[in-house]
Scaffold this active site. Structure first.
Site, PDB file in Angstrom:
ATOM      1  CB  SER A 103      -0.907   0.002   1.218  1.00 59.75           C
ATOM      2  OG  SER A 103      -0.150   0.324   2.369  1.00 59.75           O
ATOM      3  CE  LYS A 104      -0.692   8.345   0.262  1.00 60.52           C
ATOM      4  NZ  LYS A 104       0.675   8.699   0.606  1.00 60.52           N
TER       5      LYS A 104
END
Length: 508
Positions: free
Chosen positions: A263-264
């Site tokens: 994820s980011k």
RNA sequence: GCUCCCUUCGUCUAGUCAGGCCCAGGACGCCAGGUUUUCAUCCUGGUAACAGGGGUUCGAAUCCCCUAGGGAGUACCA
């Protein structure tokens, strides 16, 4: 089915920047299409008006462009099935939703989101999960439990409604996934998914089936997160009486440490980009770094991504896009998720960097040099790049490794002074400067020879002289071959640096 | 919870479909040595894995079963 033309699509939702997992999905679609002489389509799936993010669509297109992934049809490109943006196709979906209702495969439901939330909460309280299915739908507000007149009246009055798919009872859905093989699911475990929302837009499920069919998609290659909805999609194709495409569900990209989807946040936490391009969130103003801006080459980035989940079965690791197209096959895509490795990504970039021509690298490097206010000629800059390229992973690092080519040392490394600077060093260096003024031509080979014989004839120690000389010219114990450096600096600058260095260090 | 998917070195993976060529190969990383006037590169070597347990078989990383672990999905999001 087997001799149908190959047509694949990449169908992102413009809800933010495309992350590298999405780029990989696009890449595999592209490789598969090109390998088989097929068509690559870009379709924008923006059926959720609430999640629209300005700039996201352009970002996606620019990212793919940067990667060298080209579309034959799609948004921006156009094509025989235009428009390719689902919001522009809005008027088309209702017809298909109506068809399903007419054939008994779908029904109207008038339950409000609040009512359903309530049911979910209640179910959760007793450790159950509420599902809108064959048993619960009997007690809910839908057209299955109403007379046609009642339904007509509610709709006539403008009561909001959704259309739900009526999952058939007591059946097994048999699916084939090109990567995983046969998968079987009982319809009892499925729920009556919403196909058409109360805002007049289809959900992903309906829109994707309708569009894939209309656009004559032959292979749906998408992320593994879609596997659980494959039975629904198969059932939809069957309800419409359409031939379904082939499906391939790609394994996920996992975070480098621990478990779970990349994820980011992992990028922020571990210090590497998770997006191809830099992105500024239009709402929060938050900036996310990108591979392009971090100095990665697109071909290195693509090469790295291609090997994350796929391998050629040979020991080759470096592939051009054409070679990837040649070698790619869905059969050689693995089943398990791959942890992303930022270190290996750097290695790929290094491999590409050292293979670039000096001319090409010099052109890139010049942008940095310009910003520092230096104007070396092309020839000199190419020589400098040649000396430096093996030592770096990224073009911007060329400056860190070789700033001394452009400016004299600002400081002299204390550790090196302590270790190398002796009582006699100052005299030796002064003598050396005098000697150097007589060396002609002032090129690397000549200097190499001259330095060696000078040191020998004066009965000095090679290591002592050379290391001190390096300190004066570079300021630190690093850098390429000294004669090469001196040749580029030129006689005048070399002598000047020696004199200045001696003067500075003596005063310390 | 339920449904589905997955499981070889720290990481990416080869080998699994067609069991023996695998006391498991390559790459990244890491460690050591070598080359070098420095640092880096480079070269050589090393480290390190078949999730566990049952079976089938002369023989299993490869076939079957079970267990464990992990992941995804479970929205009027995609």
């Amino acid at each position: 089915m087997t001799n149908k033309p190959i047509r694949v699509r990449f169908a992102p939702s413009p809800t933010g920047p495309l992350h590298i997992g999405g780029v990989r999905t696009a890449l595999y679609n592209y490789l598969f299409a090109k390998k088989h002489g097929g068509t690559m389509i870009l379709r924008i799936e923006d059926t959720d008006q609430g999640r629209f993010v300005p700039g996201a669509e352009d970002y996606i297109i620019e990212s793919l462009e940067w990667c060298g992934i080209r579309f034959d049809e799609g948004v921006n490109t156009g094509g025989p099935h235009a428009p390719y943006r689902q919001s522009d196709r809005k008027s088309l979906y209702k017809e298909y939703s109506d068809k399903l209702i007419a054939s008994g495969h779908a029904y109207y439901a008038f339950d409000t989101p609040e009512e359903l939330d309530e049911l979910r909460k209640m179910a959760e309280a007793s450790k159950q999960t509420f599902t809108y299915n064959a048993v619960t739908r009997k007690n809910l507000r839908n057209s299955l439990n109403m007379s046609p007149q009642e339904v007509e009246q509610k709709i006539g009055e403008g009561m909001p409604y959704v259309v739900r798919f009526r999952i058939p009872e007591n059946r097994e859905v048999v699916m084939n996934d090109l990567i995983r093989g046969k998968v079987v699911v009982k319809t009892e475990t499925l729920d009556d998914k919403v196909l058409f929302k109360s805002d007049g837009m289809p959900t992903y499920h309906l829109a994707n089936i309708v569009d894939d069919h209309l656009m004559e998609i032959s292979h749906v290659i998408r992320g593994e997160e879609w596997l659980p909805s494959l039975p629904l999609h198969i059932l939809l194709y069957q309800a419409f009486g359409w031939q379904e495409p082939e499906f391939a569900h790609l394994p996920l990209l996992l975070k480098p440490d621990g478990n779970g989807k990349l994820s980011k946040r992992d990028g922020d936490r571990l210090g590497f980009p998770v997006f191809p391009l830099k992105w500024k969130d239009p709402f929060t103003g938050e900036i996310s770094s990108g591979y392009r801006e971090s100095g990665y080459f697109p071909d290195a980035f693509v090469n790295m991504l291609a090997l994350l989940g796929w391998n050629p079965g040979t020991e080759q690791e470096l592939f051009s896009m054409d070679e990837l197209i040649q070698s790619f096959s869905l059969e050689r895509v693995g089943k398990a998720g791959s942890k992303f490795d930022p270190e290996k990504t750097k290695w790929f970039n290094h491999q590409y960097l050292i293979r670039k021509s000096n001319r090409e690298l010099a052109a890139d490097f010049r942008k940095i040099i310009d910003s520092k206010g230096f104007k070396p000629d092309d020839n000199t800059l190419e020589k400098i790049v040649e000396l430096l390229k093996e030592r770096v992973n990224f073009v911007p690092e060329l400056w860190n490794e070789g700033s001394f080519f452009f400016q004299q040392p600002e400081t002299y490394d204390e550790q090196v002074i302590k270790k190398r600077w002796k009582a006699e060093s100052a005299d030796q260096m002064t003598a050396l400067a005098a000697f150097l003024s007589s060396v002609e031509p002032f090129d690397s080979a000549t200097l190499d020879q001259a330095l060696k014989s000078w040191i020998e004839s004066n009965a000095m120690n090679m290591g002592a002289i050379m290391n001190v000389l390096r300190l004066l010219l570079v300021g630190a114990a690093k850098g390429p071959h000294l004669a090469d450096i001196m040749a580029i600096l030129g006689k005048e600058e070399t002598i000047r640096r020696i004199q200045r260095g001696v003067a500075t260090i003596v005063q310390l």
